[in-house]
Design an enzyme around this catalytic site. Structure first.
Site, PDB file in Angstrom:
ATOM      1  CG  ASP A  85      -2.749  -2.055   8.494  1.00 45.28           C
ATOM      2  OD1 ASP A  85      -1.728  -1.795   7.835  1.00 45.28           O
ATOM      3  OD2 ASP A  85      -3.723  -2.663   8.019  1.00 45.28           O
ATOM      4  CG  ASP A  86       0.052   1.045   6.760  1.00 46.90           C
ATOM      5  OD1 ASP A  86       0.593  -0.062   6.619  1.00 46.90           O
ATOM      6  OD2 ASP A  86      -0.672   1.572   5.893  1.00 46.90           O
ATOM      7  CB  CYS A 101      -0.596  -4.828   4.888  1.00 39.36           C
ATOM      8  SG  CYS A 101      -0.744  -3.036   4.998  1.00 39.36           S
ATOM      9  CG  ASP A 103       0.909  -4.126   8.974  1.00 38.85           C
ATOM     10  OD1 ASP A 103       1.297  -2.952   9.185  1.00 38.85           O
ATOM     11  OD2 ASP A 103      -0.114  -4.375   8.306  1.00 38.85           O
ATOM     12  CG  ASN A 104       3.636  -1.874   6.706  1.00 42.88           C
ATOM     13  OD1 ASN A 104       2.806  -2.690   6.336  1.00 42.88           O
ATOM     14  ND2 ASN A 104       3.385  -0.565   6.734  1.00 42.88           N
TER      15      ASN A 104
END
Length: 592
Positions: A3-4, A39, A278-279
């Site tokens: 995540d991130d 997200c 996710d990014n």
């Protein structure tokens, strides 16, 4: 899926298991992008195989989107796990599924999974206060353990059980690392065994790190008004970088444990292991202290590594791909074809499996048979979030439409049109830092003006696309009438940018309206973004239910409080059976 996690700040370089077990024994794809650099919309795009404008999940909260909007839109009833189970697979998941799955709506379980152990808000980003729901049952607290160790134990336990069954399986593992903990100035928290690692490490000072005024004034919207980062802020940002890097060692442990268990069960060589985020994430790039939500490469270009059957070892590939391509790829692996019952008719992505098996294959050249693979569409609706060391600063006017042309053998560009009416154009081959905005004086240069007209047409097609036209937006840009096919393989006049730049097409591209917004809005609203190309663009509405004026659920219980730091060296290989000894269901008072 983390995540991130960044690609361009070099975080993977500090993960020894990811490097040894995945990168060195698989292929790294350097040109893999998300469709929305945030997200929830990114996850929705991955799970549905659709562009953000077709899922209409465009933010992490109302009105743009979250888990409640996902439910109300009906997309929960028709996405990846449903398709995989149709193909005869067990489909399982451990970790964060989507923003807004919480202690108020947990009983409305994410559909389709044969087993799902889901993080619930408001605990998702608390590393030492793990609360999860198993298959939509009452959430359970797992006190005394760090999230990374809990997720690792759960993942290993599921592989043990899944590998004992006759069915093939899909297992998603989604830690929230290295996302910041929620609250002013909070950072990701590593397992305590890693809190002294990487002393003196600093965020990379790349070309676009804290640039001077000559570059910053070429930016648009709120970004161009960013002040130079001062020494105090930079020192704090280096601390954030260190915390992120430390916390990712916990994810690295998960990777090591998963690989070891697959090998122990004798199925490693018959399993695809995919590592991504996710990014992306930026720190100090373009003077924005930290965060995501931008179209620049730091936020949209993510780590992507594949190990598995037929995937060459220790290779790096420049073949392009995006998260919306993953669902169709998984379906090909699972043996589900478009002719099979249960195959979704609305997939915007394409299978990447052949690229995985032939990562050093020659990239598509112009004219391009099939076309469009070089075009990556990135879009965004809502506010920009600058996650400073002292708290989140929201920035309005952050909606934009973007395309990237990522052909390695020819032109490579980033072109964006913002809700403010401003445009950005970067030649990413000669300007990898995306600093010199070529759109500012394009009207004074005939060749640049011609390029902008083509990119506007391509962006118009990409923002309107669905299914086949997302795979090849050039197919919407064919001069009519009296079309004369140039490429006999595709029967298309234009298949790539070089062909489109022929001056004989000037009038055609001049006839395409400019991509525009009526105003800056925090969510997708069809009338605000007209025109489309074609005008009757479906925007995925035929495959989802209306969600106008939907409302989100809100957790209201008395929170479980956790004090202490966990993830000690002694807990490194803790078994799930040991974790379960102290697990506790949330009480009605805690659920609210």
């Amino acid at each position: 899926m983390t995540d991130d996690q960044d690609l361009h700040l070099g975080s993977v370089d500090h993960q020894p298991f990811v490097k040894k077990e995945l990168a060195e024994k698989g292929t790294t794809f350097s040109q893999h992008y998300v469709t929305v650099a945030k997200c929830c919309p990114s996850r929705a795009s991955l799970l549905r195989g659709q562009a953000g404008h077709n899922t209409n999940i465009t933010e992490v909260s109302a009105p743009g989107g979250n888990y409640d909007k996902w439910l109300i839109s009906g997309q929960n009833e028709d996405y990846l796990p449903h398709w995989l189970t149709t193909a005869g697979y067990n489909a399982e998941y451990v970790g964060k599924i989507m923003n807004g799955y919480n202690t108020a709506n947990y009983e409305q379980v994410p559909g389709g999974w044969t087993y799902i152990q889901t993080a619930v808000d408001d605990y998702t980003y608390e590393y030492n206060n793990v609360v999860m729901s198993l298959n939509g049952e009452t959430p359970i607290s797992y006190p005394g353990y760090h999230q990374s160790d809990v997720y690792s134990a759960m993942a290993v336990d599921r592989i043990e059980k899944l590998s004992a069954q006759d069915k093939p399986f899909f297992l998603g593992i989604a830690p929230t690392t290295p996302h910041v903990e929620l609250g002013p100035g909070k950072w990701p928290v590593p397992p305590v065994r890693y809190e002294n690692e990487f002393n003196g490490i600093k965020a990379p000072r790349h070309l676009n790190w804290n640039p001077d005024d000559s570059y910053q004034q070429q930016k648009v919207s709120w970004i161009k008004n960013q002040e130079l980062l001062n020494d105090t802020t930079i020192e704090k940002l280096d601390g954030l970088y260190r915390a992120r890097t430390q916390s990712l060692l916990g994810v690295d442990d998960i990777v090591g444990d998963v690989i070891a268990k697959l090998e122990e069960r004798g199925i490693l060589d018959n399993t695809y292991v995919i590592y991504t985020s996710d990014n992306g994430w930026h720190i100090g790039n373009h003077r924005v202290s930290a965060g995501k939500s931008l179209h620049y490469r730091e936020d949209s270009n993510v780590p992507f590594i594949v190990r598995g059957p037929g995937v060459p070892a220790n290779k790096t590939s420049i073949l392009p791909g995006a998260h919306l391509d993953l669902a169709p790829t998984f379906l090909v692996i699972a043996g589900l074809t478009p002719d099979d019952e249960g195959y979704p008719p609305f997939l915007d992505g394409r299978s990447l499996l052949e690229d995985w098996k032939n990562p050093e294959g020659e990239p598509a050249r112009c004219p391009v048979s099939g076309g469009g693979r070089e075009v990556i569409n990135v879009e965004y609706w809502g506010r920009g979030e600058e996650e400073t060391p002292w708290g989140v600063i929201p920035h309005p006017n952050n909606s934009y439409k973007t395309i990237r042309v990522v052909r390695p053998d020819g032109a490579t560009y980033l072109y964006s049109k913002w809700c403010t009416g401003e445009a950005e154009l970067y030649d990413t081959a000669s300007d990898p830092g995306e600093l010199t905005n070529l759109a500012l004086n394009a009207d004074q240069d005939e060749e640049m003006s011609r390029l902008l007209s083509r990119l506007n047409g391509l962006l118009m097609a990409a923002k309107s696309c669905a299914v086949d036209t997302c795979r090849n937006p050039w197919s919407l840009l064919q001069p009519e009438p009296e079309r004369r096919a140039v490429d006999t393989r595709t029967n298309l006049t234009i298949t790539c940018l070089e062909q489109a730049l022929d001056p004989k097409f000037d009038d055609f591209f001049a006839s395409i309206p400019q991509v525009s917004f009526e105003q800056c809005m925090p969510y997708q609203y069809r009338p605000n973004e007209v025109p489309y190309w074609p005008e009757d663009a479906g925007l995925g509405e035929a495959y989802r239910k209306p969600t106008d004026n939907y409302q989100s659920s809100s957790p209201s219980g008395k929170k479980v409080v956790s004090t202490g730091k966990f993830g000690t060296a002694e807990q490194r290989n803790v078994a799930l059976s040991e974790i379960l000894k102290t697990a506790k269901e949330l009480t009605p008072d805690q659920l609210g």
